[in-house]
Write a protein that holds these residues in place. Sequence first.
Motif, short mmCIF file in Angstrom:
data_model
loop_
_atom_site.label_atom_id
_atom_site.label_comp_id
_atom_site.label_asym_id
_atom_site.label_seq_id
_atom_site.Cartn_x
_atom_site.Cartn_y
_atom_site.Cartn_z
N CYS A 174 9.03 8.20 0.30
CA CYS A 174 8.18 8.42 -0.87
C CYS A 174 8.89 9.27 -1.92
CB CYS A 174 6.85 9.07 -0.47
SG CYS A 174 5.72 7.97 0.40
N GLN A 175 9.56 10.31 -1.47
CA GLN A 175 10.29 11.17 -2.39
C GLN A 175 11.42 10.42 -3.09
OE1 GLN A 175 11.34 14.40 0.21
NE2 GLN A 175 9.42 15.49 -0.15
N ALA A 176 12.06 9.52 -2.36
CA ALA A 176 13.19 8.78 -2.92
C ALA A 176 12.74 7.64 -3.83
CB ALA A 176 14.04 8.22 -1.78
N ASN A 177 11.49 7.20 -3.70
CA ASN A 177 11.02 6.03 -4.44
C ASN A 177 9.86 6.35 -5.38
OD1 ASN A 177 12.58 3.61 -3.34
ND2 ASN A 177 11.97 4.72 -1.49
N GLY A 178 9.82 7.52 -5.91
CA GLY A 178 8.80 7.87 -6.90
C GLY A 178 7.38 7.74 -6.39
N ASN A 179 7.16 8.14 -5.14
CA ASN A 179 5.83 8.06 -4.50
C ASN A 179 5.26 6.65 -4.50
OD1 ASN A 179 5.62 10.71 -3.63
ND2 ASN A 179 4.93 11.39 -5.64
N GLY A 180 6.14 5.67 -4.36
CA GLY A 180 5.69 4.29 -4.22
C GLY A 180 5.29 3.62 -5.50
N LYS A 181 5.50 4.26 -6.65
CA LYS A 181 5.06 3.69 -7.92
C LYS A 181 5.92 2.50 -8.35
CE LYS A 181 2.96 7.90 -9.51
NZ LYS A 181 3.06 9.09 -10.32
N ALA A 182 7.15 2.43 -7.85
CA ALA A 182 8.03 1.33 -8.23
C ALA A 182 7.67 0.03 -7.54
CB ALA A 182 9.47 1.71 -7.91
N THR A 183 6.93 0.13 -6.41
CA THR A 183 6.57 -1.07 -5.65
C THR A 183 5.18 -1.54 -6.03
OG1 THR A 183 5.66 0.20 -3.81
CG2 THR A 183 8.02 -0.36 -3.72
N GLY A 184 4.81 -2.76 -5.57
CA GLY A 184 3.51 -3.34 -5.87
C GLY A 184 2.47 -2.73 -5.07
N GLY A 236 0.80 -1.22 0.00
CA GLY A 236 0.00 0.00 0.00
C GLY A 236 0.83 1.27 0.00
N ALA A 237 2.08 1.16 -0.44
CA ALA A 237 2.99 2.31 -0.41
C ALA A 237 2.47 3.45 -1.28
CB ALA A 237 4.38 1.89 -0.87
N ARG A 238 1.98 3.12 -2.46
CA ARG A 238 1.51 4.15 -3.38
C ARG A 238 0.35 4.93 -2.77
NH1 ARG A 238 -0.05 2.08 -9.13
NH2 ARG A 238 1.37 0.57 -8.29
N ALA A 239 -0.59 4.21 -2.18
CA ALA A 239 -1.76 4.87 -1.56
C ALA A 239 -1.33 5.71 -0.36
CB ALA A 239 -2.79 3.83 -1.15
N LEU A 240 -0.38 5.20 0.42
CA LEU A 240 0.08 5.95 1.58
C LEU A 240 0.80 7.22 1.16
CD1 LEU A 240 0.34 6.12 4.62
CD2 LEU A 240 2.41 4.77 4.48
N CYS A 241 1.64 7.12 0.13
CA CYS A 241 2.34 8.30 -0.37
C CYS A 241 1.35 9.33 -0.90
CB CYS A 241 3.33 7.91 -1.47
SG CYS A 241 4.77 7.01 -0.84
N LYS A 242 0.28 8.86 -1.50
CA LYS A 242 -0.74 9.77 -2.04
C LYS A 242 -1.48 10.49 -0.93
CE LYS A 242 -4.78 9.80 -5.07
NZ LYS A 242 -5.70 8.97 -5.84
N ARG A 243 -1.77 9.78 0.17
CA ARG A 243 -2.53 10.36 1.28
C ARG A 243 -1.67 11.12 2.28
NH1 ARG A 243 -7.18 9.88 2.76
NH2 ARG A 243 -6.74 9.64 4.97
N LEU A 244 -0.37 11.12 2.09
CA LEU A 244 0.56 11.72 3.02
C LEU A 244 0.21 13.16 3.43
CD1 LEU A 244 3.25 10.49 4.20
CD2 LEU A 244 4.39 12.07 2.67
N LEU A 261 5.93 9.77 10.07
CA LEU A 261 5.44 10.29 8.80
C LEU A 261 6.52 11.06 8.05
CD1 LEU A 261 2.70 10.00 7.47
CD2 LEU A 261 2.09 12.24 8.33
N THR A 262 7.39 11.72 8.79
CA THR A 262 8.51 12.42 8.15
C THR A 262 9.42 11.41 7.45
OG1 THR A 262 8.43 14.11 9.86
CG2 THR A 262 10.45 13.98 8.58
N ALA A 263 9.66 10.27 8.09
CA ALA A 263 10.47 9.22 7.46
C ALA A 263 9.78 8.65 6.23
CB ALA A 263 10.77 8.12 8.47
N VAL A 264 8.47 8.49 6.31
CA VAL A 264 7.71 7.98 5.17
C VAL A 264 7.75 8.97 4.02
CG1 VAL A 264 5.38 7.38 4.36
CG2 VAL A 264 6.20 6.52 6.55
N LYS A 265 7.66 10.24 4.34
CA LYS A 265 7.72 11.29 3.31
C LYS A 265 9.05 11.24 2.57
CE LYS A 265 6.75 16.22 2.84
NZ LYS A 265 6.40 17.43 3.59
N THR A 266 10.14 11.07 3.32
CA THR A 266 11.46 10.95 2.71
C THR A 266 11.52 9.73 1.81
OG1 THR A 266 12.42 12.00 4.66
CG2 THR A 266 13.93 10.79 3.23
#
Length: 143
Positions: A133-143, A51-59, A126-131
């Motif tokens: 997400c920025q480093a991983n293309g907002n979670g688009k690279a993961t499933g 759910g990385a992509r959804a979490l990055c979107k809702r951040l 959440l600050t760590a998650v934000k970092t």
Amino acid sequence: MDVRRRTRTLVAGLAVTAALAGTAGAASAADDTTGVKPAGSTTGAKPAGDGARALCKRLPKIDRRIERALKRLDAGAGRRGSVARLEKRVDNAKKAGHTAIATYLQNRLDFRKSLRTNLEQRQKDLTAVKTWCQANGNGKATG
């Protein structure tokens, strides 16, 4: 006399409802024994990813929500939901000699103080998650 008739009607209606519910339950159980799942059934389905992509979107929304909650908790005694207001209520209850009320409010106050700590920890996470997400293309690279 009229009350007895209503009671009988109510009891009869409940009996019919129970009988129908039992029949529906038996039919449902019979369908489950065939091993065939209805289309779109998600019973026992595993998540497709983390759910990385959804979490990055809702951040941003999550961050704003935590900020609002912390702001409310740290507000003065005039703000509903603040720690200061609840502390004042506990003091007032103690002064009035309402020990049961004071105990109840004190327990709420203890929880509210722990909530502040919890929200501050979530904000750090959440600050760590934000970092991430920025480093991983907002979670688009993961499933």
